[in-house]
Design a protein around this motif. Structure first.
Motif, PDB file in Angstrom:
ATOM      1  N   GLU A 107       0.919  -1.197   0.037  1.00 27.95           N
ATOM      2  CA  GLU A 107      -0.166   0.117   0.037  1.00 27.95           C
ATOM      3  C   GLU A 107       0.992   1.309  -0.043  1.00 27.95           C
ATOM      4  O   GLU A 107       0.571   2.127  -0.574  1.00 27.95           O
ATOM      5  N   MET A 108       1.837   1.380   0.627  1.00 27.36           N
ATOM      6  CA  MET A 108       2.797   2.467   0.718  1.00 27.36           C
ATOM      7  C   MET A 108       3.364   2.592  -0.555  1.00 27.36           C
ATOM      8  O   MET A 108       3.526   3.573  -1.176  1.00 27.36           O
ATOM      9  N   ALA A 109       3.945   1.453  -1.230  1.00 24.28           N
ATOM     10  CA  ALA A 109       4.433   1.576  -2.676  1.00 24.28           C
ATOM     11  C   ALA A 109       3.440   2.252  -3.668  1.00 24.28           C
ATOM     12  O   ALA A 109       3.752   3.223  -4.370  1.00 24.28           O
ATOM     13  N   GLU A 110       2.262   1.718  -3.460  1.00 24.96           N
ATOM     14  CA  GLU A 110       0.982   2.525  -4.332  1.00 24.96           C
ATOM     15  C   GLU A 110       0.887   3.803  -3.997  1.00 24.96           C
ATOM     16  O   GLU A 110       0.627   4.572  -5.145  1.00 24.96           O
ATOM     17  N   ALA A 111       0.804   4.078  -2.768  1.00 26.78           N
ATOM     18  CA  ALA A 111       0.701   5.364  -2.256  1.00 26.78           C
ATOM     19  C   ALA A 111       1.610   6.563  -3.069  1.00 26.78           C
ATOM     20  O   ALA A 111       1.512   7.369  -3.356  1.00 26.78           O
ATOM     21  N   GLN A 112       2.859   5.885  -2.922  1.00 24.46           N
ATOM     22  CA  GLN A 112       4.110   6.853  -3.418  1.00 24.46           C
ATOM     23  C   GLN A 112       3.901   6.984  -4.986  1.00 24.46           C
ATOM     24  O   GLN A 112       4.361   8.114  -5.458  1.00 24.46           O
ATOM     25  N   ARG A 113       3.686   5.945  -5.650  1.00 22.35           N
ATOM     26  CA  ARG A 113       3.434   6.146  -7.240  1.00 22.35           C
ATOM     27  C   ARG A 113       2.314   7.268  -7.647  1.00 22.35           C
ATOM     28  O   ARG A 113       2.397   7.570  -8.629  1.00 22.35           O
ATOM     29  N   SER A 114       1.466   7.427  -6.663  1.00 23.60           N
ATOM     30  CA  SER A 114       0.589   8.522  -7.057  1.00 23.60           C
ATOM     31  C   SER A 114       1.103  10.158  -6.821  1.00 23.60           C
ATOM     32  O   SER A 114       0.451  11.240  -7.166  1.00 23.60           O
ATOM     33  N   THR A 139      23.369   4.563   2.690  1.00 21.82           N
ATOM     34  CA  THR A 139      22.978   5.718   1.974  1.00 21.82           C
ATOM     35  C   THR A 139      21.748   5.226   0.989  1.00 21.82           C
ATOM     36  O   THR A 139      21.085   6.091   0.431  1.00 21.82           O
ATOM     37  N   GLN A 140      21.848   3.909   0.542  1.00 21.43           N
ATOM     38  CA  GLN A 140      20.756   3.511  -0.177  1.00 21.43           C
ATOM     39  C   GLN A 140      19.836   2.856   0.440  1.00 21.43           C
ATOM     40  O   GLN A 140      18.921   2.185  -0.223  1.00 21.43           O
ATOM     41  N   ALA A 141      19.509   2.677   1.898  1.00 21.14           N
ATOM     42  CA  ALA A 141      18.722   1.946   2.381  1.00 21.14           C
ATOM     43  C   ALA A 141      17.212   2.372   1.941  1.00 21.14           C
ATOM     44  O   ALA A 141      16.150   1.650   2.301  1.00 21.14           O
ATOM     45  N   LEU A 142      16.990   3.885   1.908  1.00 17.67           N
ATOM     46  CA  LEU A 142      15.644   4.402   1.669  1.00 17.67           C
ATOM     47  C   LEU A 142      15.488   4.648   0.329  1.00 17.67           C
ATOM     48  O   LEU A 142      14.724   5.507   0.100  1.00 17.67           O
ATOM     49  N   ALA A 143      16.258   4.335  -0.511  1.00 16.42           N
ATOM     50  CA  ALA A 143      16.337   4.699  -2.055  1.00 16.42           C
ATOM     51  C   ALA A 143      14.868   4.261  -2.602  1.00 16.42           C
ATOM     52  O   ALA A 143      14.603   4.854  -3.635  1.00 16.42           O
ATOM     53  N   HIS A 144      14.213   3.399  -2.020  1.00 13.00           N
ATOM     54  CA  HIS A 144      12.904   2.981  -2.668  1.00 13.00           C
ATOM     55  C   HIS A 144      11.943   3.804  -2.268  1.00 13.00           C
ATOM     56  O   HIS A 144      10.955   3.752  -2.831  1.00 13.00           O
TER      57      HIS A 144
END
Length: 315
Positions: A107-114, A139-144
């Motif tokens: 759900e978080m990934a979907e919300a970010q795509r909007s 440094t890349q831990a939150l890259a997603h």
């Protein structure tokens, strides 16, 4: 523009989605760990009531409303006498969102795509990388995550050096207790609803939010605001939480005041309706919501009273 108020309100929400941490260097804060048997025994023996708790009565049933902190210390996770009573007398736990639910990450990934895509300049990426290092996160831990969410997650983590860790937030402790008791957990909001407040759909606004958040971190304002929030929670100080100038120790701009209203006051009528709905289903509910929602002109206790509840503050 001051960003202290911005940091305080955003952190209260984003602290719920902090990734697992590792000690990357000697100067990193200790990584939160489950309490040892001795810590459990001492914590339970010394537990006292913190935050704020209300008893809600309507239709012959008693529910409870608890104002939580989304970051905390180990000894804060042990419920005091009033909260233990509320746990005993209720059958359902209601939280803003259940971050332990299986579909949360999707759900978080979907919300970010909007949200508005936000390509970063070299300078902006370097500023984020600097905050990752300060937070003891690769440094890349939150890259997603969307860049704005990366920055506000660093706000949540900035309190760790003052002993305020998202791992010891009240929601996580209560969710763990509910699952161990096999108690139903309901979400008062959706991930999508919360993310729609946090992530602008216009690139210019998203970039401005990113810069505001980074500025608060770079000036050291964010951890100081977290400390004030933690102190207000321990003392159940609703007057402080309702005074945004004192809370942020700043003169908020109209833009910041509007954001605070959108993040806090504007969500409260929906939260109050959802709490009333769950109570109306016939089982007593413990509703655990960030303590900021108990302050201001749209405070949840007042909204619930307007819906016919008898509302009594216990601590």
């Amino acid at each position: 523009m001051s960003v202290r108020l911005f940091a305080s309100t955003l952190c209260a929400l984003l602290a719920l989605w902090v990734p697992p941490l590792q000690a990357l260097a000697q100067d990193c804060p200790p990584v939160a760990a489950p309490p040892t048997p001795d810590q459990l025994q001492q914590g339970q023996a010394k537990a006292r009531d913190r935050g704020a708790l209300w008893r809600l009565k309507k239709d012959g049933r008693t529910s409870y409303l608890y104002g939580t902190a989304h970051v905390g210390q180990l000894d804060w996770i042990f419920p005091g006498p009033n909260l233990r009573q509320a746990l005993r007398e209720t059958e359902v736990l209601a939280v803003e969102v259940d971050v332990t639910a299986p579909d949360t990450q999707r759900e978080m990934a979907e919300a970010q795509r909007s949200a508005a895509p936000l390509p970063l300049s070299t300078e902006e990426q370097q500023r984020l990388d600097t905050q990752a290092k300060a937070a003891c996160v690769p440094t890349q831990a939150l890259a997603h995550l969307h860049p704005v969410m990366q920055a506000v997650t660093y706000v949540a983590l900035s309190g760790r050096r003052a002993g305020l860790d998202p791992a010891f937030g009240q929601e996580m402790a209560l969710l763990g207790a509910a699952r161990s008791l096999q108690r139903p957990i309901v979400a008062l909001e959706t991930i999508g609803l919360q993310m729609s407040v946090l992530l602008p759909k216009e690139e210019s606004k998203a970039r401005r939010m990113l810069h505001m958040t980074l500025e608060g971190l770079e000036k050291g304002e964010s951890p100081r605001t977290l400390e004030r929030l933690g102190k207000a929670w321990v003392e159940g100080d609703l007057a402080l939480l309702g005074d945004i100038e004192t809370l942020c120790q700043c003169k908020p701009s109209e833009e910041e005041r509007a954001f605070h209203k959108m993040l806090n006051d504007d969500r409260n009528p929906h939260l109050a309706r959802r709490i009333a709905e769950e109570h109306g289903k016939g089982k007593p509910v413990l509703a655990a919501v960030g303590l900021l929602h108990m302050s201001g002109p749209q405070a949840l206790p007042g909204l619930l009273k307007a819906q016919g509840f008898e509302v009594e503050r216990l601590h």
